[in-house]
Design a protein around this motif. Structure first.
Motif, mmCIF file in Angstrom:
data_model
loop_
_atom_site.group_PDB
_atom_site.id
_atom_site.type_symbol
_atom_site.label_atom_id
_atom_site.label_comp_id
_atom_site.label_asym_id
_atom_site.label_seq_id
_atom_site.Cartn_x
_atom_site.Cartn_y
_atom_site.Cartn_z
ATOM 1 N N MET A 122 91.210 -19.131 -46.463
ATOM 2 C CA MET A 122 92.105 -18.349 -47.075
ATOM 3 C C MET A 122 92.727 -17.285 -46.032
ATOM 4 S SD MET A 122 91.229 -18.101 -51.052
ATOM 5 C CE MET A 122 89.760 -17.205 -50.929
ATOM 6 N N VAL A 166 98.281 -13.143 -54.133
ATOM 7 C CA VAL A 166 97.088 -13.292 -53.143
ATOM 8 C C VAL A 166 95.836 -12.569 -53.519
ATOM 9 C CG1 VAL A 166 96.328 -13.025 -50.851
ATOM 10 C CG2 VAL A 166 98.869 -13.695 -51.243
ATOM 11 N N SER A 178 101.800 -15.549 -42.647
ATOM 12 C CA SER A 178 102.175 -14.141 -42.463
ATOM 13 C C SER A 178 103.141 -14.184 -41.193
ATOM 14 C CB SER A 178 101.388 -13.233 -42.545
ATOM 15 O OG SER A 178 100.942 -13.141 -43.822
ATOM 16 N N ILE A 183 97.785 -18.466 -58.190
ATOM 17 C CA ILE A 183 98.931 -18.028 -57.332
ATOM 18 C C ILE A 183 100.333 -17.955 -57.718
ATOM 19 C CG2 ILE A 183 99.603 -20.259 -56.210
ATOM 20 C CD1 ILE A 183 98.759 -17.173 -53.940
ATOM 21 N N GLY A 191 101.814 -16.200 -47.907
ATOM 22 C CA GLY A 191 101.943 -15.289 -46.861
ATOM 23 C C GLY A 191 103.145 -15.379 -45.927
ATOM 24 N N VAL A 193 97.809 -19.925 -50.148
ATOM 25 C CA VAL A 193 97.741 -18.789 -49.626
ATOM 26 C C VAL A 193 98.579 -18.425 -48.572
ATOM 27 C CG1 VAL A 193 96.153 -17.180 -48.599
ATOM 28 C CG2 VAL A 193 95.659 -18.089 -50.951
ATOM 29 N N GLY A 194 98.637 -19.883 -47.720
ATOM 30 C CA GLY A 194 99.119 -19.722 -46.536
ATOM 31 C C GLY A 194 100.693 -19.433 -46.779
ATOM 32 N N THR A 214 94.765 -18.984 -42.858
ATOM 33 C CA THR A 214 95.930 -19.694 -43.700
ATOM 34 C C THR A 214 97.078 -18.591 -44.057
ATOM 35 O OG1 THR A 214 95.280 -20.021 -45.722
ATOM 36 C CG2 THR A 214 95.062 -21.878 -44.199
ATOM 37 N N TYR A 215 96.517 -17.550 -44.504
ATOM 38 C CA TYR A 215 97.417 -16.221 -44.779
ATOM 39 C C TYR A 215 97.751 -15.690 -43.713
ATOM 40 C CZ TYR A 215 99.009 -12.146 -46.935
ATOM 41 O OH TYR A 215 100.036 -10.966 -47.270
#
Length: 244
Positions: free
Chosen positions: A230, A189, A238, A180, A53, A49-50, A233-234
């Motif tokens: 999540m 996401v 980002s 993902i 982003g 997820v990171g 890290t997202y």
């Protein structure tokens, strides 16, 4: 101790009591498997997820996810192997000492076993009889179980522990990885968030049931921890994606 001494002497039916060593061993393996899967879910989800982003390109997300899965599973396996090997070494050292004492001071060891049964609540006479009979049957097993809480025939295998941890982490990590990389970029996401949180509900319920407690706290801890991991890290991904 579940054999000759206590329950049988007073005529108690203990067939349905889940206190056998094999039962506890299986329960511990199941609990460790659930926790390993939970680690795989959360750590891999946070990683992919990171990356998601920071980029919508599927390739770096897949590479990061696979690398995280392999590294995490190997780390879990090595850590479990080292931990269980250390425990087994300690148990084998204690058993070796017990063998030496039984060989060099059998009378003192018999008296020690008798005193242990007296401390458990048996009368002196019954404790002596139990100690004598168990010593004649298997002196090392009697002392190891009563004195040390060890079953000489069921020492944990570090290779089994390592393999179980590796498999559990891998199975858990595959869920966020598939979630993902399979959907289109716009839905990656959100779908991963939902899939991971649902999986954490399941692992929370299972771990609570194995521990004999209510599921609500375990589920909320799992879900909240996974959601925070999540989200953080997202957010970092980002921010890095924008600056880069």
């Amino acid at each position: 101790m579940t054999s000759v001494g206590g329950p049988a002497a007073v005529g108690t039916d203990h067939r349905h009591e889940p206190h056998e060593r094999g039962f506890h061993g299986r329960l511990n393996w199941l609990r460790a498997g659930v926790l390993g899967a939970n680690d795989g879910i959360v750590s891999t989800a946070g990683l992919v997820v990171g990356v998601a982003g920071a980029t919508t390109n599927r390739t770096p997300i897949l590479i990061a996810g696979v690398a995280g899965l392999v590294a995490g599973a190997m780390s879990m396996a090595v850590g479990e192997y080292v931990s269980v090997s250390t425990q087994r070494d300690s148990e084998e050292a204690l058993l070796a000492l017990e063998r030496h004492e039984l060989r060099t001071m059998p009378e003192e060891e018999l008296e020690e076993l008798t005193q242990l049964y007296v401390a458990k609540g048996l009368s002196r006479g019954l404790a002596e009889r139990v100690a004598h009979e168990l010593t004649e049957h298997d002196a090392l097993a009697a002392h190891a179980e009563t004195e040390l809480g060890i079953d000489p025939d069921e020492l944990t295998n570090p290779w089994h522990a390592a393999l179980a941890s590796f498999v559990a982490f891998t199975v858990g990590a595959l869920l966020p990885l598939f979630a993902i990389v399979l959907p289109p970029a716009l839905w990656r996401v959100p779908i991963t968030f939902v899939a991971v949180l649902l999986a954490l509900v399941v692992t929370g319920v299972v771990s609570a049931r194995l521990g004999g407690s209510g599921p609500h706290r375990a589920v909320w801890r799992n879900v909240l921890g996974g959601a925070i991991a999540m989200a953080v890290t997202y957010g970092i991904g980002s921010a890095i994606g924008v600056t880069v």
